[in-house]
Design a protein around this motif. Structure first.
Motif, short mmCIF file in Angstrom:
data_model
loop_
_atom_site.label_atom_id
_atom_site.label_comp_id
_atom_site.label_asym_id
_atom_site.label_seq_id
_atom_site.Cartn_x
_atom_site.Cartn_y
_atom_site.Cartn_z
N VAL A 265 0.86 -1.21 -0.17
CA VAL A 265 0.04 0.12 0.08
C VAL A 265 0.95 1.20 -0.21
O VAL A 265 0.70 1.78 -0.84
CB VAL A 265 -1.08 -0.08 1.31
N TYR A 266 1.87 1.30 0.84
CA TYR A 266 3.02 2.51 1.02
C TYR A 266 3.66 2.64 -0.46
O TYR A 266 3.47 3.71 -0.88
CB TYR A 266 4.07 2.30 1.84
N ALA A 267 3.93 1.51 -1.27
CA ALA A 267 4.55 1.64 -2.39
C ALA A 267 3.68 2.07 -3.65
O ALA A 267 3.96 3.11 -4.29
CB ALA A 267 5.24 0.35 -2.76
N LEU A 271 3.82 6.07 -5.35
CA LEU A 271 4.02 5.92 -6.96
C LEU A 271 3.03 6.90 -7.55
O LEU A 271 3.17 7.80 -8.30
CB LEU A 271 3.71 4.61 -7.56
N VAL A 272 1.83 6.48 -6.82
CA VAL A 272 0.68 7.72 -7.27
C VAL A 272 0.91 9.00 -6.77
O VAL A 272 0.77 10.01 -7.60
CB VAL A 272 -0.63 7.23 -6.79
N GLN A 273 1.52 9.22 -5.78
CA GLN A 273 1.91 10.65 -5.11
C GLN A 273 2.84 11.33 -5.94
O GLN A 273 2.61 12.40 -6.43
CB GLN A 273 2.27 10.54 -3.69
N THR A 274 3.93 10.32 -6.35
CA THR A 274 5.23 11.01 -7.20
C THR A 274 4.76 11.40 -8.60
O THR A 274 5.20 12.56 -8.89
CB THR A 274 6.25 10.08 -6.79
N TYR A 275 4.05 10.38 -9.32
CA TYR A 275 3.88 10.96 -10.57
C TYR A 275 2.35 11.50 -10.90
O TYR A 275 2.30 11.82 -12.04
CB TYR A 275 4.11 9.46 -11.30
N LEU A 280 0.00 17.11 -10.44
CA LEU A 280 -1.24 17.65 -10.79
C LEU A 280 -1.77 18.79 -9.77
O LEU A 280 -2.32 19.62 -10.13
CB LEU A 280 -2.27 16.42 -10.92
N ILE A 281 -1.44 18.26 -8.53
CA ILE A 281 -2.34 18.97 -7.44
C ILE A 281 -1.15 20.08 -6.83
O ILE A 281 -1.58 21.09 -6.81
CB ILE A 281 -2.78 18.35 -6.32
#
Length: 353
Positions: A265-267, A271-275, A280-281
């Motif tokens: 879950v962390y990984a 990945l979603v946060q970084t890319y 986007l935000i």
């Protein structure tokens, strides 16, 4: 030779500034936090004032919204903590068994028998009173600092025009427009960074909550909120939150599948946060290269502790804006910025100033 001499003077000035920041930390930390947080509410305060609301009342409304947001987060954590404490006895039993296993391993592998271990524990217990007293002092200090931050925030919002006029009076008349632009851009970068960071933390709460619930972590919402809040401390916060969640999963009797699930879950979230989320935000609002980002965070922790880590990126972004627009400081702005300057793209929260 003149350029070299000027560079030496600037480096000495930087060293002096760091010395002042370090030794005056107890006075400057609440003021700096208030100044940065108040920038987040300038747009709202201007909107309220445009509706014929007095500036004093508008500033107070902004502070009340800030306090309500913090109270909502604390209330959510307290609510989830209640469900966590329901299983505290079982967790204590599991932790006791784990400690017994560790003691047995120390006896067999390292040669520290149980009597020696008891002596070490007694020595640690003798310092418990001092630790508790120190915690109480720190808690009182945090309470006083919180009140100071709220008072400073209100005064910064109320006197923002007065402070801006003071800055403009410090520069020659022909530099007033340029200085006003720098002040505006500095406030804008803090607004964009903090609002984007807040939105990203909200999305992370949802992602962590869903992920931890699927994995089977008890009080998943509590750890999701905790991991999201810790994201305000770059790099260190996400690792700390995940480590605490893994320890909780172990204390809850989770098997290797649960622990691996938490790490997965962390990984995935990272990945979603970084890319996705950050571009986007948050966007390329501060436009600083990774080397100086890490240096700012480490230096901020050295000078101001956790508060310094939180303030490091927005303050460095403001410093870069100043360096980019003051000719003599432009080499330093170039050094702080990325090797290939990024063309700013509007994030989903960008509005016309």
């Amino acid at each position: 030779m003149d350029k070299l001499q000027l560079s030496v003077y600037i480096l000495l000035l930087i060293a002096l500034i760091f010395g002042i920041l370090y030794f005056a930390s107890s006075f400057l930390i609440p003021l700096a936090l208030a100044a940065v947080f108040s920038m987040l509410f300038i747009r709202l305060s201007n909107f309220l004032e445009s509706k014929k609301i007095n500036r004093a009342v508008a500033s107070l409304i902004c502070i009340l919204i800030f306090v309500a947001a913090i109270g909502l987060i604390v209330g959510l954590l307290y609510w989830q903590m209640g469900s966590l404490t329901e299983n505290i006895d079982e967790m204590k039993s599991r932790l006791t068994n784990m400690i017994q296993d560790v003691r047995s391993w120390l006896n067999q592998s390292v040669g520290i028998d149980k009597n020696q271990q008891k002596e070490i524990i007694k020595q640690g217990n003798s310092q418990t009173g001092a630790v508790i007293a120190g915690f109480a002092v720190n808690l009182a200090s945090i309470g006083v600092s919180t009140i100071l931050v709220l008072v400073y925030m209100y005064l910064c919002l109320y006197y923002r025009a007065h402070i801006k006029n003071f800055i403009l009076k410090l520069v020659p008349d022909n530099q007033e427009d340029k200085t006003a632009h720098i002040v505006h851009e500095s406030g804008l970068i803090a607004q964009k960074y903090l609002s984007g960071l807040g939105a990203m933390i909200g999305v992370l709460w949802v992602m962590y909550g869903i992920g931890f619930s699927i994995v089977g972590v008890e009080s998943a919402i509590f750890f999701a909120v905790l991991c999201g809040i810790l994201e305000i401390i770059p790099f260190v916060g996400n690792l700390t939150g995940t480590s605490l969640t893994v320890l909780a999963a172990v204390a809850q009797g989770g098997d290797s599948k649960m622990i691996i699930g938490v790490l997965v879950v962390y990984a995935v979230v990272q990945l979603v946060q970084t890319y996705i989320l950050e571009p986007l935000i948050v966007g390329e609002q501060v436009n600083i290269n990774p080397l100086f980002t890490i240096m700012a965070i480490v230096g901020g922790e050295f000078v101001w502790g956790v508060a310094g880590m939180i303030l490091a990126i927005p303050l460095l972004g403001i410093v870069k804006i100043i360096c980019d627009r003051v000719p003599v400081l432009q080499p330093y702005g170039f050094l702080i910025g990325p090797a290939k300057p990024v063309v700013r793209k509007s994030n989903i929260f960008k509005r016309k100033a």
